[in-house]
Enzyme design. Structure first.
Site, mmCIF file in Angstrom:
data_model
loop_
_atom_site.group_PDB
_atom_site.id
_atom_site.type_symbol
_atom_site.label_atom_id
_atom_site.label_comp_id
_atom_site.label_asym_id
_atom_site.label_seq_id
_atom_site.Cartn_x
_atom_site.Cartn_y
_atom_site.Cartn_z
ATOM 1 N N SER A 54 -3.719 -30.119 6.861
ATOM 2 C CA SER A 54 -4.493 -29.049 6.231
ATOM 3 C C SER A 54 -3.691 -28.188 5.261
ATOM 4 O O SER A 54 -4.271 -27.444 4.489
ATOM 5 C CB SER A 54 -5.124 -28.156 7.301
ATOM 6 O OG SER A 54 -4.124 -27.458 8.017
ATOM 7 N N HIS A 93 -1.748 -21.887 8.527
ATOM 8 C CA HIS A 93 -2.583 -21.704 7.343
ATOM 9 C C HIS A 93 -2.105 -20.512 6.526
ATOM 10 O O HIS A 93 -1.316 -19.693 7.000
ATOM 11 C CB HIS A 93 -4.051 -21.519 7.723
ATOM 12 C CG HIS A 93 -4.728 -22.804 8.048
ATOM 13 N ND1 HIS A 93 -6.036 -22.873 8.466
ATOM 14 C CD2 HIS A 93 -4.308 -24.092 8.019
ATOM 15 C CE1 HIS A 93 -6.381 -24.141 8.671
ATOM 16 N NE2 HIS A 93 -5.336 -24.894 8.407
ATOM 17 N N ASP A 121 -11.263 -20.065 7.377
ATOM 18 C CA ASP A 121 -11.074 -20.487 8.777
ATOM 19 C C ASP A 121 -12.062 -19.875 9.769
ATOM 20 O O ASP A 121 -11.928 -20.092 10.966
ATOM 21 C CB ASP A 121 -9.654 -20.136 9.243
ATOM 22 C CG ASP A 121 -8.613 -21.069 8.664
ATOM 23 O OD1 ASP A 121 -8.994 -22.078 8.034
ATOM 24 O OD2 ASP A 121 -7.422 -20.787 8.849
#
Length: 178
Positions: A54, A93, A121
């Site tokens: 990701s 992230h 998210d």
């Protein structure tokens, strides 16, 4: 002759005890180093392995990340590792938005993976949760080693590999002379 048999038997037990104590010493040392790093970095986990894609092309699956969790406010664009309550695996992230609550003085963050589509998210936070709090942050990424954590991923993907490795280490430690 009987004396020699007893001496060999005692030596074998003594050797086994020394190997066991050496093994415990190595485990204890590793634990102390981990806890020392945790105190120094103010992070429960000062080192993590990237488990998904990701964050590509910045961090790839298998990269080892080094974390530090300083006290200064987190900025937009920083890459953080956070843990959603009641979920076991930490997430790596980038901070997309920051919200500072002036009444409580708390900082809240909205994150997103670089490789993920346009959505943030909020879909992986707990139901109804719109932000993660500063308390959910395990650490900020301060450095990395590319692909150095692939062994961890292989052992998670193929549990048989983990058993083979542990079995091999046990057999080697039993037959080692030192």
């Amino acid at each position: 002759m009987e004396f020699m048999a007893q001496a060999n038997k005692k030596f074998g037990v003594r050797s086994l005890l020394v190997q066991g104590l050496t093994f415990l010493s190595v485990l204890t040392s590793a634990f102390m180093i981990w806890k020392g790093l945790s105190l120094f970095t103010n992070s429960e986990s000062p080192v993590v392995v990237v488990l998904s894609g990701s964050m590509e092309p910045v961090y790839y699956r298998g990269d080892i990340l080094f974390l530090h969790n300083g006290y200064s406010p987190i900025e937009i664009g920083e890459v953080v590792v956070y843990k959603v309550k009641e979920k076991a695996i930490p997430i790596v992230h980038r901070v997309l938005k920051v919200h500072n609550d002036n009444t409580s003085g708390k900082q809240f963050l909205l994150t997103k993976g670089d490789h993920n589509d346009e959505t943030d998210d909020r879909g992986i936070y707990n139901p109804g949760q719109k932000w993660i709090s500063r308390d959910d942050i395990i650490g900020r990424v301060k450095g990395f080693v590319p692909y150095a954590g692939m062994g961890t991923i292989w052992m998670n993907d193929y549990p048989q590999l983990k058993m083979i490795l542990l079995g091999t280490l046990c057999v080697l430690s039993l037959f080692s002379n030192e």
